[in-house]
Design an enzyme around this catalytic site. Structure first.
Site, PDB file in Angstrom:
ATOM      1  N   ASP A   1      -6.319  -8.158   2.264  1.00  7.05           N
ATOM      2  CA  ASP A   1      -6.253  -9.871   2.346  1.00  7.05           C
ATOM      3  C   ASP A   1      -7.626  -9.636   1.051  1.00  7.05           C
ATOM      4  O   ASP A   1      -6.743 -10.693  -0.158  1.00  7.05           O
ATOM      5  CB  ASP A   1      -6.724 -10.658   3.524  1.00  7.05           C
ATOM      6  CG  ASP A   1      -6.435 -10.203   4.638  1.00  7.05           C
ATOM      7  OD1 ASP A   1      -4.965  -9.760   4.175  1.00  7.05           O
ATOM      8  OD2 ASP A   1      -6.323 -10.942   5.965  1.00  7.05           O
TER       9      ASP A   1
ATOM     10  N   ASN B   1       1.202  -1.253   0.033  1.00  8.79           N
ATOM     11  CA  ASN B   1       0.006   0.518  -0.243  1.00  8.79           C
ATOM     12  C   ASN B   1       0.620   1.270   0.096  1.00  8.79           C
ATOM     13  O   ASN B   1       2.012   1.070   0.192  1.00  8.79           O
ATOM     14  CB  ASN B   1      -1.100   0.157   1.146  1.00  8.79           C
ATOM     15  CG  ASN B   1      -0.460  -0.280   2.317  1.00  8.79           C
ATOM     16  OD1 ASN B   1       1.170   0.675   2.365  1.00  8.79           O
ATOM     17  ND2 ASN B   1      -0.896  -0.355   3.642  1.00  8.79           N
TER      18      ASN B   1
END
Length: 339
Positions: free
Chosen positions: A277, A206
Site C-alpha cells: 500500500d 509483486n
C-alpha cells in the site's frame, strides 16, 4: 530545465496533489495480547487480551498513506450497510478522510480482517467478506461517485484485492474515463482481474502476482525469464511502465525497453503487512509529478521498507522517509524529466 531543484521541492509538491483511490476497502481489526501457555483444549496458545483496535485497511490504507505524504486522498468504494460499515465510516471520519465516494449496499458485507497478535507475532487471522461482483445498482452508483471525484484528481490508483469491487467491465470504463481526462492511472493488481487493465499508465504487481497473472513458472533468480515476463506483460496490457516489487531483493522498473533494478535497504523487519500500500501510494504521487521512473521506484522501495519496521498495517512517516531519502542521496542518484 528540471521542474524540481531538490528533494524538498518534491516533498512539498506532494502537498498540492489530489489522489483518487478506487477499489476494495476493509477494516483491519487487531486483538493484541500476551501468551505464556498452551490451551488444554487444543494445541493452540492462550492469548490474554491487552488491547483491541480497528484500523482502515485495503484501499483505505492506501488513502491513509497518500494523506500521510501530505496529499489529499479521494476514496471511492462499496461497503456493506451493516455495523462494520458504520464502523468503517466512523474510522474514515476520525482520520479526516472524505466519505462522499463510499457507496453503502444492503446486499454486501463490509470486509473485515481480524488479526490476533501476541508480542510481535501474528498468531491467527479471521476474515469476513464477500468476493462476488457488484450488482447493477452498486455498479451504477460506484461509477457516479468515480466520475465526480475524477474531476478533482491528479492521479488515480486502482487498488484491487479481489473482493468484488472491480470487474473487467468497470475497470475498462474507469480507465477510459481517466484517459479521456488525461489523469494517469496506477494499478495495484490481484489475480482475478490481472490482465484487465489494458491501457493503464503504470502497472505494479509483486513477483508472485506477476507469475500467477501470466501463468509463468520460473525461478525467482532467473532474471532473463523474469524480464521476458515483464515484456509480455507490457505487450498484453499495452503499458510501457511497469514496477515489480521483489520483496527482500528490492524493486524492478521498466519504462519501455529501459530496465532498472533497485536493491532493498537493510531493515529490521517486524511485519510486511501494508508495505505494498505504501509503495503504490508513493509511486502514484511521483507519477502525478512526472518524476523519473527510477526515482519513483527508489522512493517507493524506500517507503515500503520503512513501514515493514512497524507491527501491523500503518501508513508511512513522511518526515522519516524524507530524512532517509536525504541520507542515501536519492535525489542526486537519478535523473529527472518533465512530461
Amino acid at each position: 530545465m528540471n521542474q524540481f531543484k531538490s528533494l524538498e521541492d518534491i516533498f512539498e509538491a506532494f502537498n498540492r496533489l489530489k489522489v483518487l483511490v478506487v477499489g476494495d476497502v476493509m477494516i483491519d481489526s487487531y486483538l493484541w495480547g500476551k501468551t505464556s501457555r498452551i490451551s488444554p483444549e487444543a494445541p493452540v496458545p492462550i492469548v490474554n487480551v491487552v488491547k483491541r483496535e480497528k484500523r482502515l485497511g485495503g484501499a483505505a490504507n492506501v488513502a491513509l498513506n497518500v494523506q500521510a505524504m501530505g496529499a489529499t486522498p479521494l476514496l471511492c468504494s462499496v461497503i456493506g450497510d451493516d455495523q462494520d460499515g458504520a464502523d468503517y465510516l466512523r474510522l474514515m471520519e476520525e482520520k479526516g478522510l472524505p466519505t462522499e465516494g463510499i457507496v453503502q449496499s444492503p446486499e454486501r458485507v463490509t470486509t473485515i480482517k481480524h488479526r490476533i497478535i501476541a508480542g510481535a507475532q501474528q498468531l491467527l487471522r479471521v476474515d469476513s467478506e464477500i468476493e462476488h461482483n457488484l450488482t447493477d445498482y452498486e455498479e451504477r452508483h460506484l461509477e457516479e461517485r468515480f466520475v465526480q471525484l475524477l474531476k478533482q484528481a491528479d492521479v488515480v490508483i486502482f487498488e484491487d484485492y479481489d473482493k468484488g469491487v472491480f470487474s473487467e467491465q468497470n475497470i475498462q470504463r474507469f480507465l477510459e474515463l481517466a484517459n479521456e481526462q488525461g489523469v494517469p492511472s496506477v494499478i495495484d493488481p490481484k489475480k482475478k482481474n490481472f490482465l484487465s487493465y489494458v491501457g493503464c499508465t503504470l502497472f505494479k504487481p509483486n513477483l508472485k502476482e506477476l507469475k500467477e497473472g501470466l501463468k509463468a513458472d520460473f525461478a525467482d533468480e532467473n532474471l532473463p525469464a523474469f524480464e521476458d515476463a515483464v515484456e509480455e506483460l507490457q505487450q498484453r496490457l499495452q503499458v510501457k511502465q511497469v514496477l515489480v516489487t521483489l520483496s527482500e531483493r528490492g524493486v524492478f522498473v521498466a519504462d519501455g525497453e529501459e530496465k532498472t533494478y533497485i536493491g532493498a535497504h537493510r531493515r529490521s523487519i517486524s511485519d510486511v503487512s501494508g508495505a505494498g500500500d505504501t509503495v503504490i501510494s508513493i509511486a502514484a504521487l511521483c507519477m502525478a509529478l512526472k518524476t523519473s521512473l527510477p526515482f519513483m521506484a527508489g522512493l517507493s522501495n524506500l517507503g515500503g521498507g520503512l513501514v515493514c519496521e512497524q507491527v501491523g498495517v500503518v501508513p508511512i512517516d513522511k518526515q522519516r522517509l524524507y530524512e532517509e531519502a536525504q541520507r542515501i542521496r536519492l535525489f542526486d542518484t537519478h535523473e529527472y524529466r518533465n512530461a
